[in-house]
Write a protein that holds these residues in place. Structure first.
Motif, PDB file in Angstrom:
ATOM      1  N   UNK A  38      10.766   6.879  15.625  1.00  0.00           N
ATOM      2  CA  UNK A  38      12.055   6.614  15.102  1.00  0.00           C
ATOM      3  C   UNK A  38      11.720   7.237  13.775  1.00  0.00           C
ATOM      4  N   UNK A  39      10.902   6.842  12.766  1.00  0.00           N
ATOM      5  CA  UNK A  39      10.567   7.466  11.396  1.00  0.00           C
ATOM      6  C   UNK A  39      10.475   9.028  11.419  1.00  0.00           C
ATOM      7  N   UNK A  40       9.758   9.618  12.403  1.00  0.00           N
ATOM      8  CA  UNK A  40       9.759  10.976  12.609  1.00  0.00           C
ATOM      9  C   UNK A  40      10.986  11.743  13.073  1.00  0.00           C
ATOM     10  N   UNK A  41      11.775  11.032  13.657  1.00  0.00           N
ATOM     11  CA  UNK A  41      13.324  11.678  14.032  1.00  0.00           C
ATOM     12  C   UNK A  41      14.001  11.523  12.854  1.00  0.00           C
ATOM     13  N   UNK A  42      13.948  10.594  12.208  1.00  0.00           N
ATOM     14  CA  UNK A  42      14.506  10.599  10.794  1.00  0.00           C
ATOM     15  C   UNK A  42      14.206  11.488   9.738  1.00  0.00           C
TER      16      UNK A  42
ATOM     17  N   UNK B 296       4.524  13.208   4.398  1.00  0.00           N
ATOM     18  CA  UNK B 296       4.319  11.736   5.153  1.00  0.00           C
ATOM     19  C   UNK B 296       4.857  10.727   4.386  1.00  0.00           C
ATOM     20  N   UNK B 297       4.587  10.771   2.945  1.00  0.00           N
ATOM     21  CA  UNK B 297       5.352   9.573   2.118  1.00  0.00           C
ATOM     22  C   UNK B 297       6.949   9.456   2.384  1.00  0.00           C
ATOM     23  N   UNK B 298       7.524  10.623   2.437  1.00  0.00           N
ATOM     24  CA  UNK B 298       9.046  10.709   2.685  1.00  0.00           C
ATOM     25  C   UNK B 298       9.234   9.981   4.005  1.00  0.00           C
ATOM     26  N   UNK B 299       8.458  10.434   5.081  1.00  0.00           N
ATOM     27  CA  UNK B 299       8.899   9.801   6.413  1.00  0.00           C
ATOM     28  C   UNK B 299       8.267   8.602   6.544  1.00  0.00           C
ATOM     29  N   UNK B 300       7.542   7.747   5.808  1.00  0.00           N
ATOM     30  CA  UNK B 300       6.834   6.541   5.850  1.00  0.00           C
ATOM     31  C   UNK B 300       7.365   5.727   4.753  1.00  0.00           C
ATOM     32  N   UNK B 301       8.703   5.125   5.012  1.00  0.00           N
ATOM     33  CA  UNK B 301       9.409   4.524   4.019  1.00  0.00           C
ATOM     34  C   UNK B 301       8.898   3.290   3.919  1.00  0.00           C
ATOM     35  N   UNK B 302       7.970   2.582   4.708  1.00  0.00           N
ATOM     36  CA  UNK B 302       7.545   1.129   4.443  1.00  0.00           C
ATOM     37  C   UNK B 302       6.028   1.307   3.866  1.00  0.00           C
ATOM     38  N   UNK B 303       5.587   2.438   3.776  1.00  0.00           N
ATOM     39  CA  UNK B 303       4.323   2.516   3.278  1.00  0.00           C
ATOM     40  C   UNK B 303       3.231   2.124   3.820  1.00  0.00           C
ATOM     41  N   UNK B 304       3.308   1.872   5.346  1.00  0.00           N
ATOM     42  CA  UNK B 304       2.120   1.234   6.020  1.00  0.00           C
ATOM     43  C   UNK B 304       1.207   2.403   6.635  1.00  0.00           C
ATOM     44  N   UNK B 305       1.199   3.711   6.426  1.00  0.00           N
ATOM     45  CA  UNK B 305       0.410   4.555   6.704  1.00  0.00           C
ATOM     46  C   UNK B 305       0.469   5.089   8.189  1.00  0.00           C
ATOM     47  N   UNK B 306       1.513   4.737   8.866  1.00  0.00           N
ATOM     48  CA  UNK B 306       1.643   5.077  10.122  1.00  0.00           C
ATOM     49  C   UNK B 306       3.202   5.397  10.488  1.00  0.00           C
ATOM     50  N   UNK B 307       3.369   6.378  11.314  1.00  0.00           N
ATOM     51  CA  UNK B 307       4.863   6.838  11.556  1.00  0.00           C
ATOM     52  C   UNK B 307       5.483   6.483  13.043  1.00  0.00           C
ATOM     53  N   UNK B 308       6.466   5.881  13.292  1.00  0.00           N
ATOM     54  CA  UNK B 308       6.879   5.471  14.540  1.00  0.00           C
ATOM     55  C   UNK B 308       7.593   6.713  15.052  1.00  0.00           C
TER      56      UNK B 308
END
Length: 189
Positions: A47-51, A33-45
């Motif tokens: 696009x972030x999941x895809x990436x 989750x930390x890797x996938x959440x680059x801005x550290x806001x605690x939510x995944x879009x």
């Protein structure tokens, strides 16, 4: 015949997605989750999941499975209801992340079956493709009417003359197609 040529290795996806409720998988999920959440806001879009799937797991072929990714995203976001007026329900939160991974497993596997039926490689199943797949679907124990066109039209909810992945997935989940497919040994390719 598999229609799509760059399909992921389903056993690799299953083994790489830490979905169990064990301390080991929890630690893996937290790191992921930390890797996938680059801005550290605690939510995944989306696009972030895809990436995240592409970059951190090396699943390049996931780019061919956008409908499965979209279904998993839609099913998991908002499972934990946020405050009224917040954006919590528009993204996948840390609490919802395990279920996102569970849904990814489910929808990627359903997409694999869908791709077997979609011999035209156009992400749609027409009535001829469905007729051709009907004997295999029956062998797997799926509820296919004697006249497969009747089942085709039941699945084709929007009446567009093509079964879209969303329609197929809804039918497959209700009819437990994935378990029947696994029991048949067809997923061992």
């Amino acid at each position: 015949t598999i229609g799509w040529t760059n399909m992921p290795d389903w056993s690799a996806i299953a083994s790489n997605l830490p979905v169990q409720k064990t301390p080991e998988d929890l630690a893996k999920r937290s790191a992921m989750f930390k890797q996938w959440d680059p801005n550290g806001n605690g939510f995944l879009s989306l696009a972030e999941i895809d990436k995240g799937l592409h970059e951190t797991m090396g699943l390049d072929a996931v780019y061919n499975c956008k409908p499965a990714l979209m279904r998993a995203y839609m099913a998991s976001k908002g499972l934990k209801k946020g405050k009224k007026g917040s954006r919590d329900d528009d993204y996948v939160s840390r609490i919802e992340f395990r279920m996102l991974l569970v849904y990814l497993q489910l929808y990627f596997q359903l997409f694999h079956i869908f791709a077997k039926i979609d011999t035209g490689d156009d992400r749609r199943v027409d009535v001829d493709e469905f007729r051709e797949a009907a004997p295999s679907l029956r062998e797997w124990g799926c509820p296919i009417d004697d006249n497969s066109d009747v089942t085709f039209h039941k699945i084709d909810k929007d009446g567009g003359g093509q079964i879209l992945f969303k329609e197929f997935a809804e039918w497959a989940i209700v009819n437990n197609v994935l378990e029947k497919f696994k029991d048949s040994g067809e997923d061992d390719e």
